[in-house]
Write an enzyme that holds these catalytic residues in place. Structure first.
Site, short mmCIF file in Angstrom:
data_model
loop_
_atom_site.label_atom_id
_atom_site.label_comp_id
_atom_site.label_asym_id
_atom_site.label_seq_id
_atom_site.Cartn_x
_atom_site.Cartn_y
_atom_site.Cartn_z
CG HIS A 263 1.06 5.99 4.82
ND1 HIS A 263 0.20 6.97 5.27
CD2 HIS A 263 0.54 4.82 5.21
CE1 HIS A 263 -0.79 6.41 5.92
NE2 HIS A 263 -0.62 5.10 5.90
CG HIS B 98 -5.72 -1.42 9.21
ND1 HIS B 98 -6.08 -0.42 8.37
CD2 HIS B 98 -5.50 -0.84 10.40
CE1 HIS B 98 -6.10 0.73 9.02
NE2 HIS B 98 -5.73 0.50 10.25
NE ARG C 70 -8.16 7.88 3.68
CZ ARG C 70 -8.96 7.47 4.65
NH1 ARG C 70 -10.10 8.08 4.89
NH2 ARG C 70 -8.61 6.46 5.41
CG ASN D 195 -1.84 1.12 1.33
OD1 ASN D 195 -1.42 2.26 1.08
ND2 ASN D 195 -3.08 0.88 1.68
CD GLU E 205 -7.29 -5.90 2.82
OE1 GLU E 205 -7.36 -5.78 1.59
OE2 GLU E 205 -6.58 -5.18 3.54
CB THR F 76 -9.43 2.24 6.76
OG1 THR F 76 -9.00 2.89 5.57
CG2 THR F 76 -10.81 1.65 6.56
CD GLU G 2 -7.17 0.08 0.89
OE1 GLU G 2 -7.50 1.07 1.56
OE2 GLU G 2 -6.23 -0.64 1.20
NE ARG H 163 -7.65 12.22 4.99
CZ ARG H 163 -8.27 11.39 5.83
NH1 ARG H 163 -7.58 10.50 6.50
NH2 ARG H 163 -9.57 11.45 6.01
CG HIS I 200 -8.21 4.48 0.54
ND1 HIS I 200 -8.45 4.35 1.89
CD2 HIS I 200 -9.38 4.92 0.01
CE1 HIS I 200 -9.71 4.68 2.16
NE2 HIS I 200 -10.28 5.05 1.03
N1 PXP Z 1 -5.93 -2.79 3.89
C1 PXP Z 1 -6.87 -1.83 3.95
C2 PXP Z 1 -8.26 -2.16 3.48
C3 PXP Z 1 -6.57 -0.54 4.41
O1 PXP Z 1 -7.53 0.41 4.45
C4 PXP Z 1 -5.24 -0.25 4.80
C5 PXP Z 1 -4.89 1.12 5.26
O2 PXP Z 1 -5.00 2.02 4.24
C6 PXP Z 1 -4.29 -1.27 4.69
C7 PXP Z 1 -4.66 -2.55 4.26
C8 PXP Z 1 -2.86 -1.05 5.05
O3 PXP Z 1 -2.75 -0.73 6.39
P1 PXP Z 1 -1.38 -0.27 6.99
O4 PXP Z 1 -1.00 1.01 6.33
O5 PXP Z 1 -1.67 -0.14 8.44
O6 PXP Z 1 -0.38 -1.37 6.69
#
Ligand code: PXP
Length: 245
Positions: free
Chosen positions: A10, A197, A52, A7, A158, A108, A77, A56, A50
């Site tokens: 960030h 997550h 949003r 992901n 998921e 999330t 996402e 953001r 993702h």
């Molecule tokens: N899966 C989903 C559905 C999420 O919303 C997120 C956070 O954006 C992640 C995985 C990844 O989470 P993390 O950044 O805590 O590894």
């Protein structure tokens, strides 16, 4: 062996911290698309992003460019807004992961309430299916949610690992047990199982034994580690950790 979806939200968070007004400027950095390509070279089997409603972190431009440039697969996402749904229909990602979205949350927070929102989810899923997208639902490992995901005809659940990741000691064992039971039920209902997550280099190994687990989606821990060791090494380390199962 489960695969790793990285992901990259960030990376965009960091870019937006400086270039919120001009994310497309020639010197806007870091670029999440470049990060995705490095993650793929390091062994990621998919890229998760993702978009949003408030844009953001990821921007529309990022999603369209990812679609064009990545060679693995795009797991898009999204929350259930018409605006974002239109982007998904134009981008045609391999996977869409439907998540709840609350403008005030930092990330999330809970899983999607499939059981309580069948009427809203079913038509959105039908529209996404028209462009060939596979559907994943990000849910807590609760029986009612898993059964609702099956009733909606999702391809994947998921499972939300946030409660497990935040717990310690006996509470963590309990959360792991819930995930195990949830994954087993999902398999029984012919749903494919992903998880994510809050997973990091310390708590991921225990998750690898979830029944049927196909993919882990991990962001924050990898991007954070990349600050110390570089993104290629951070992704490689997570791939190796998963491969050691
Ligand atoms: N899966 C989903 C559905 C999420 O919303 C997120 C956070 O954006 C992640 C995985 C990844 O989470 P993390 O950044 O805590 O590894």
């Amino acid at each position: 062996m489960p695969s790793l979806g990285v992901n990259i939200d960030h990376v965009a968070t960091l870019r937006q911290a400086r270039y919120r007004e001009q994310p497309e400027s020639h010197n806007a950095e870091p670029d999440p698309v470049a990060a995705a390509l490095i993650a793929e070279l390091a062994g990621a089997s998919g890229i998760t992003a993702h978009l949003r409603e408030d844009r953001r972190h990821m921007q529309d431009r990022d999603i369209f460019l990812l679609r064009e440039k990545i060679t693995t697969k795009l797991n898009f996402e999204m929350g259930l807004s018409e605006d974002i749904l239109r982007v998904a229909l134009a981008v045609r990602p391999e996977d869409v992961c439907l998540v709840p979205e609350n403008r005030l949350e930092v990330t999330t927070e809970g899983g999607l309430d499939c059981a309580g929102r069948l009427d809203v989810l079913a038509p959105a899923i039908a529209r996404l299916r028209e462009v060939g997208t596979r559907i994943s639902l990000f849910i807590d490992p609760e029986e009612s949610q898993i059964r609702a995901a099956a009733a909606l005809g999702a391809d994947f659940v998921e499972l939300h690992t946030g409660a497990y990741a935040n717990a310690t000691g006996a509470a963590r064992d309990k959360e792991l047990h819930k995930l195990m039971e949830g994954a087993a039920l999902a398999c029984e209902l012919k749903l494919r199982v992903n998880a994510g997550h809050g997973l990091n280099y310390e708590n991921t190994t225990a998750i690898l034994v979830l029944p049927g687990l196909e993919e882990l989606n991990i962001g924050h821990a990898i991007i954070s580690r990349a600050i110390a060791v570089g993104l290629h090494a951070a992704v490689r380390e997570m791939c190796d950790l998963i491969d050691r199962k």
